[in-house]
Design a protein around this motif. Sequence first.
Motif, PDB file in Angstrom:
ATOM      1  N   PRO A  83      14.853   5.710  -9.873  1.00 24.71           N
ATOM      2  CA  PRO A  83      13.606   4.977  -9.645  1.00 24.71           C
ATOM      3  C   PRO A  83      13.794   3.524  -9.200  1.00 24.71           C
ATOM      4  N   GLU A  84      14.871   2.877  -9.617  1.00 21.97           N
ATOM      5  CA  GLU A  84      15.078   1.472  -9.266  1.00 21.97           C
ATOM      6  C   GLU A  84      15.727   1.285  -7.903  1.00 21.97           C
ATOM      7  N   ARG A  85      16.107   2.384  -7.244  1.00 23.74           N
ATOM      8  CA  ARG A  85      16.876   2.278  -6.007  1.00 23.74           C
ATOM      9  C   ARG A  85      16.200   1.419  -4.942  1.00 23.74           C
ATOM     10  N   GLY A  86      14.954   1.691  -4.626  1.00 19.92           N
ATOM     11  CA  GLY A  86      14.278   0.964  -3.560  1.00 19.92           C
ATOM     12  C   GLY A  86      14.208  -0.527  -3.826  1.00 19.92           C
ATOM     13  N   LEU A  87      13.781  -0.892  -5.015  1.00 24.37           N
ATOM     14  CA  LEU A  87      13.660  -2.307  -5.363  1.00 24.37           C
ATOM     15  C   LEU A  87      15.026  -2.985  -5.336  1.00 24.37           C
ATOM     16  N   THR A  88      16.027  -2.347  -5.919  1.00 22.50           N
ATOM     17  CA  THR A  88      17.371  -2.922  -5.938  1.00 22.50           C
ATOM     18  C   THR A  88      17.898  -3.116  -4.525  1.00 22.50           C
TER      19      THR A  88
END
Length: 187
Positions: free
Chosen positions: A65-70
């Motif tokens: 889930p954090e991939r895009g933001l990271t």
Amino acid sequence: MDEFLLRQFQKEIERQAQFGLIALQDMDEASAGSDGKLFWYSVQGFAVAVCKVSRMLWPESPRLPERGLTLRQSLGVEAGSPLQDRSFLERFEDYEARLEQWYETSENHRFFDSYTEPLDVLAETHMGDRFRGYEMEEEALMLGGELYHLGPVADALEEIGAAAQREMKKPRFDLPRNDPDGEPGPG
């Protein structure tokens, strides 16, 4: 997000940004040479590359889930980037559904696709009878009456490609190295 995985996404972003920019160059060359097939082939390549970058940066349902933001943070991509909204390109790509709808709803069944503006014959043509087009003066893809300006997207591709290159040049001593067989080795 694991730094090794982040690096792989950054590499792919850089690659797709390059592909998109190459497609834009090919569009210019094809236009100058009046090569319609190469032009629209290049438009398709551009659209695919931009959609791939967008999906990596703003994934619909990622396993992480954090991939895009990271990934966006690592590359300095800000909210409101022209790469975020891919709805025009997805409609542009969804040719078969648009063709069926046109067949069912068009009153005159006039059909214009893969054209460039300005085109005098289109002056009296209903927007629903216009499919994929290119507006030369605006440097924009067209779909019906909607425009998708390429300049801001090209600028964003250049910026994100450069950011990804900078990230790849940073030393990363904690990343696992792969042995010749592709297996992770000691860091």
